[in-house]
Design a protein around this motif. Structure first.
Motif, short mmCIF file in Angstrom:
data_model
loop_
_atom_site.label_atom_id
_atom_site.label_comp_id
_atom_site.label_asym_id
_atom_site.label_seq_id
_atom_site.Cartn_x
_atom_site.Cartn_y
_atom_site.Cartn_z
N GLY A 1 1.04 -1.27 -0.08
CA GLY A 1 0.02 -0.30 0.16
C GLY A 1 0.93 1.20 0.02
N PRO A 2 0.33 2.27 0.35
CA PRO A 2 1.13 3.45 0.41
C PRO A 2 2.22 3.33 1.48
N THR A 3 3.28 4.22 1.34
CA THR A 3 4.32 4.02 2.26
C THR A 3 3.99 4.13 3.82
N GLY A 4 3.24 4.80 4.21
CA GLY A 4 3.09 5.02 5.43
C GLY A 4 2.31 3.92 6.07
N PHE A 5 1.32 3.40 5.22
CA PHE A 5 0.45 2.31 5.79
C PHE A 5 1.59 0.95 5.80
N VAL A 6 2.27 0.91 5.04
CA VAL A 6 3.08 -0.30 4.92
C VAL A 6 4.02 -0.15 6.22
N GLU A 7 4.67 1.01 6.34
CA GLU A 7 5.41 1.02 7.59
C GLU A 7 4.80 0.99 8.87
N ALA A 8 3.43 1.26 9.04
CA ALA A 8 2.53 1.10 10.39
C ALA A 8 2.22 -0.50 10.21
N ALA A 9 1.91 -1.00 9.35
CA ALA A 9 1.45 -2.36 9.23
C ALA A 9 2.47 -3.25 9.70
N ALA A 10 3.76 -3.04 9.12
CA ALA A 10 4.86 -4.04 9.33
C ALA A 10 5.37 -3.62 10.71
N ASP A 11 5.30 -2.43 11.37
CA ASP A 11 5.65 -2.30 12.57
C ASP A 11 4.80 -2.95 13.49
N HIS A 12 3.51 -2.94 13.51
CA HIS A 12 2.40 -3.54 14.24
C HIS A 12 2.80 -5.01 14.25
N LEU A 13 3.18 -5.61 12.90
CA LEU A 13 3.50 -7.12 13.01
C LEU A 13 4.68 -7.45 13.84
N ILE A 14 5.77 -6.59 13.70
CA ILE A 14 7.00 -6.70 14.34
C ILE A 14 6.54 -6.90 16.01
N ALA A 15 5.60 -5.93 16.42
CA ALA A 15 5.50 -5.62 17.66
C ALA A 15 4.52 -6.82 18.18
N LEU A 16 4.04 -7.57 17.46
CA LEU A 16 3.16 -8.82 17.69
C LEU A 16 3.91 -10.05 17.66
N GLY A 17 5.32 -9.86 17.19
CA GLY A 17 6.41 -11.14 17.36
C GLY A 17 6.52 -11.73 16.05
N HIS A 18 5.94 -11.06 15.03
CA HIS A 18 6.39 -11.72 13.69
C HIS A 18 7.84 -11.46 13.34
N ALA A 19 8.67 -12.58 12.68
CA ALA A 19 10.00 -12.12 12.38
C ALA A 19 9.99 -11.34 11.16
N PRO A 20 10.84 -10.31 11.27
CA PRO A 20 10.90 -9.32 10.34
C PRO A 20 11.31 -9.96 8.75
N ASP A 21 12.09 -11.04 8.79
CA ASP A 21 12.47 -11.45 7.61
C ASP A 21 11.32 -12.21 6.81
N ARG A 22 10.16 -12.40 7.71
CA ARG A 22 9.06 -13.11 7.07
C ARG A 22 7.86 -12.10 6.60
N ILE A 23 8.20 -10.86 6.96
CA ILE A 23 7.22 -9.76 6.18
C ILE A 23 7.88 -9.15 5.19
N ARG A 24 7.09 -9.59 4.02
CA ARG A 24 7.53 -8.98 2.73
C ARG A 24 6.71 -7.65 2.52
N THR A 25 7.29 -6.56 1.96
CA THR A 25 6.71 -5.54 1.82
C THR A 25 6.63 -4.72 0.47
N GLU A 26 5.76 -3.97 -0.03
CA GLU A 26 5.76 -3.49 -1.38
C GLU A 26 5.14 -2.12 -1.06
N ARG A 27 5.91 -0.88 -1.42
CA ARG A 27 5.52 0.58 -1.24
C ARG A 27 4.96 1.35 -2.49
N PHE A 28 3.67 1.66 -2.63
CA PHE A 28 3.17 2.13 -3.69
C PHE A 28 3.46 3.80 -3.64
#
Ligand SMILES: Cc1cc2nc3c(=O)[nH]c(=O)nc-3n(C[C@H](O)[C@H](O)[C@H](O)COP(=O)(O)OP(=O)(O)OC[C@H]3O[C@@H](n4cnc5c(N)ncnc54)[C@H](O)[C@@H]3O)c2cc1C
Length: 237
Positions: free
Chosen positions: A205-232
Motif C-alpha cells: 500500500g502507500p508507504t505510511g500504511f506499509v510502515e505502520a502495518a509492518a511495525d505492528h506485525l513486528i510488535a506482535l512477534g512476527h519475524a521481520p524476515d517473514r514480512i515482505r513489503t511493497e510500497r506504492f
C-alpha cells in the motif's frame, strides 16, 4: 543482467472496479510470464517523443500473453488519468517486465499467509489470491484490506464468496457500512492479532500504511524476515 525489453501492449479489455479504478487487460506478444506479486513498468510516448513511465502490479497470475493491471486514479497525476480516461480498447502502450523477485507468492508454498492491503495495494495480493485458486492450493490465506470507504473496495464481487481457506477482513478508515462494529480508523495492532506468528506476511500500500502495518506485525512477534513489503509511492519520471 540484461535490461528487460519494452514490448508493445494492446489494451483488449476494461473492467470498472470502483468509480475511480479500472482493471486494464493487455495482450503482449512475447510476454515471458510472471509470478503473483511482481509488477511491470508502463511507458507512454507522446507524438513529440516525450515519454514517461510508471510501475503497476500485475493483478492476476500468468495467463499466456495477457497481463491485467488495476489502476486507481490519482486526479492530478500524469499517467493514471491517461490510462483510465483516454486509453481505449485497441490502443497500445509499452510494457516492460516482470519486475521483482522478493514480493512474490509461489503456488508450491504451503505456509499460511497473511495479506495486508492498503487501498490499491490490494492489487498484487489479489494476484496471489487468484494464483492460489488457479493452483488449487489449500495454503491458509487471510486478507486484511483497509480502504477509506466501502465503495472503494476493488474486486468486491469476486471477494464476496471467498475461496475455501481464504478469510477476509475489511477495515475502513473514514466511513463504514451501517452497523459495522469496528469504528473507522487506521490499522492498529489489534486488527492484525491472529492465532499464530508462524506465517508469511505480504504488506502492500502507500508507504505510511506499509510502515505502520509492518511495525505492528513486528510488535506482535512476527519475524521481520517473514514480512515482505511493497510500497506504492510515486514512481517513474
Ligand atoms: C511497485 C509499484 C507498484 C504499483 N502498483 C500500482 C497498482 O497496481 N495500481 C495503482 O493504481 N498504482 C500503482 N502504483 C503507483 C503508480 O506507479 C503511480 O505512482 C500512480 O499511478 C500515480 O501515477 P500518476 O502518473 O498518475 O501520478 P504522478 O504524475 O506521478 O503524481 C501526481 C501527484 O500524485 C502524487 N502521487 C503519485 N503517485 C502516488 C501514489 N501512489 N500515492 C500517493 N500519491 C502519489 C505525486 O507525488 C504527485 O504529487 C505502484 C507503484 C509502485 C512503486
Amino acid at each position: 543482467m540484461p535490461r528487460l525489453p519494452w514490448r508493445v501492449a494492446k489494451l483488449v479489455e476494461i473492467r470498472q472496479e470502483t468509480a475511480t479504478a479500472r482493471t486494464l487487460v493487455f495482450q503482449i506478444p512475447g510476454w515471458p510470464g510472471h509470478l503473483a506479486g511482481q509488477h511491470v513498468d508502463v511507458r507512454l510516448t507522446a507524438p513529440d517523443g516525450y515519454s514517461t513511465e510508471r510501475s503497476y502490479s500485475v493483478a492476476a497470475p500468468e495467463q499466456g500473453d495477457r497481463v491485467e493491471l488495476t489502476v486507481e486514479l490519482v486526479p492530478d497525476g500524469e499517467v493514471s488519468p491517461y490510462l483510465l480516461e483516454i486509453l481505449e480498447v485497441g490502443d497500445e502502450v509499452e510494457i516492460r517486465g516482470p519486475v521483482g523477485g522478493w514480493f512474490v507468492w509461489r503456488p508450491d508454498h504451503t505456509t499460511p499467509v497473511l495479506l495486508v492491503a492498503g487501498g490499491s495495494g490490494v492489487v498484487p495480493l489479489m494476484a496471489m489470491i487468484r494464483a492460489r485458486r488457479a493452483a488449487g492450493s489449500s495454503a491458509p490465506f487471510r486478507l486484511i484490506y483497509s480502504v477509506r470507504e466501502p465503495d472503494q473496495r476493488f474486486y468486491l464481487d469476486e471477494l464476496a464468496n471467498p475461496d475455501p481457506g481464504l478469510d477476509i477482513a475489511y477495515l475502513f478508515t473514514r466511513k463504514t457500512p451501517d452497523g459495522w462494529a469496528r469504528p473507522p480508523g487506521r490499522i492498529t495492532q489489534a486488527d492484525l492479532t491472529g492465532a499464530s506468528t508462524d506465517i508469511d506476511s505480504y504488506v502492500c500500500g502507500p508507504t505510511g500504511f506499509v510502515e505502520a502495518a509492518a511495525d505492528h506485525l513486528i510488535a506482535l512477534g512476527h519475524a521481520p524476515d517473514r514480512i515482505r513489503t511493497e510500497r506504492f509511492g510515486p514512481t517513474g519520471g
